[in-house]
Design an enzyme around this catalytic site. Structure first.
Site, mmCIF file in Angstrom:
data_model
loop_
_atom_site.group_PDB
_atom_site.id
_atom_site.type_symbol
_atom_site.label_atom_id
_atom_site.label_comp_id
_atom_site.label_asym_id
_atom_site.label_seq_id
_atom_site.Cartn_x
_atom_site.Cartn_y
_atom_site.Cartn_z
ATOM 1 N N VAL A 1 -1.311 2.345 -0.519
ATOM 2 C CA VAL A 1 -1.163 1.776 -1.855
ATOM 3 C C VAL A 1 -0.095 0.695 -1.773
ATOM 4 O O VAL A 1 0.880 0.828 -1.034
ATOM 5 C CB VAL A 1 -0.822 2.836 -2.930
ATOM 6 C CG1 VAL A 1 -2.020 3.737 -3.190
ATOM 7 C CG2 VAL A 1 0.389 3.656 -2.558
ATOM 8 N N SER A 2 -0.307 -0.377 -2.521
ATOM 9 C CA SER A 2 0.554 -1.553 -2.398
ATOM 10 C C SER A 2 1.895 -1.421 -3.093
ATOM 11 O O SER A 2 2.856 -2.073 -2.702
ATOM 12 C CB SER A 2 -0.167 -2.784 -2.946
ATOM 13 O OG SER A 2 -1.371 -2.985 -2.246
ATOM 14 N N THR A 3 1.964 -0.619 -4.145
ATOM 15 C CA THR A 3 3.223 -0.481 -4.868
ATOM 16 C C THR A 3 3.618 0.990 -4.940
ATOM 17 O O THR A 3 2.772 1.877 -4.834
ATOM 18 C CB THR A 3 3.115 -1.045 -6.304
ATOM 19 O OG1 THR A 3 2.162 -0.276 -7.032
ATOM 20 C CG2 THR A 3 2.717 -2.512 -6.299
#
Length: 187
Positions: A9-11
Site C-alpha cells: 500500500v502506498s500510504t
C-alpha cells in the site's frame, strides 16, 4: 513449491486487507507487506525480505501487477530476476502466470498497458492543474489564518475542554485539520 504473497500500500493510512484476503485465497501461507512505500522505489523493505526468502520452485503471488512494480521496465526486470532464480510469478486479478510462454507474453503486454494508463493519468493531472492555474486557481489546500471563523470556533471548543476529534465533528473537519487550526499563531 511454496506460494508466497507480496502486498503493498502506498500510504500508511491505507490497509492491505483486501490484498491479504485475495492472496490467502490464492494459497499463500506467508505474505510480505510494504506499508507506505511507493511502487516506484526500487528498494522496498518487505520486497527485499521476500526476495531473500525465495527458493527454487517457489511462486511469488500478487493481487495486481501494479503492487509489484509501477513501471514496465522495473516490473519486467524483477520478473526476469525471479525466472532466473527458478521462481514463478502469478498475478491474481489479471490471471497471469509465468509458467508458460503465453503468460510471459501477456505479462509484458499488461504491464505496458498499466504503464500507459499511469502516464496518461499523470498527463491529465498536469493539464488540469495548468488549466486551473490559468484561471487563477491554485492546487493544494487553501490558506487559513488565525482569524478564520473555524479556527476561532476550534479554539473556543478546545478552551471548553473538548478533544480535537470531537471538535472536528462539531465544525465539520478532520482531527488533523483541528490540530492545524490550533497550531496557528493567534492574531
Amino acid at each position: 513449491m511454496a506460494s508466497i504473497g507480496y502486498a503493498r500500500v502506498s500510504t500508511l493510512d491505507q490497509n492491505a486487507d483486501l490484498q491479504h484476503t485475495a492472496l490467502r485465497a490464492a494459497g499463500c501461507k506467508k505474505i510480505f507487506t510494504d506499508h507506505g512505500v511507493s511502487g516506484t522505489r526500487a528498494s522496498r523493505p518487505e520486497l527485499d525480505k521476500l526476495l531473500d526468502h525465495l527458493r527454487d520452485g517457489d511462486e511469488v503471488v500478487v493481487w495486481k501487477l501494479d503492487r509489484l512494480g509501477r513501471n514496465t521496465r522495473n516490473l519486467l526486470a524483477l520478473i526476469d530476476d525471479l525466472e532466473g532464480r527458478g521462481v514463478h510469478f502469478r498475478s491474481v486479478t489479471e490471471g497471469i502466470t509465468t509458467t508458460g510462454p503465453m503468460g510471459k507474453a501477456m505479462l509484458t503486454v499488461m504491464s505496458a498497458f498499466a504503464q500507459l494508463e499511469r502516464d496518461q493519468l499523470a498527463e491529465r493531472t498536469k493539464a488540469g492543474m495548468a488549466a486551473a492555474a490559468a484561471n487563477g486557481r491554485r492546487a493544494g489546500r487553501r490558506e487559513i489564518s488565525a482569524g478564520d471563523r473555524n479556527v476561532k470556533r476550534a479554539r473556543e471548543l478546545k478552551a471548553q475542554g473538548l478533544k480535537p476529534a470531537d471538535i472536528g465533528k462539531i465544525i465539520g473537519t478532520s482531527r488533523a485539520t483541528v490540530y492545524r487550526y490550533l497550531s496557528l499563531d493567534a492574531d
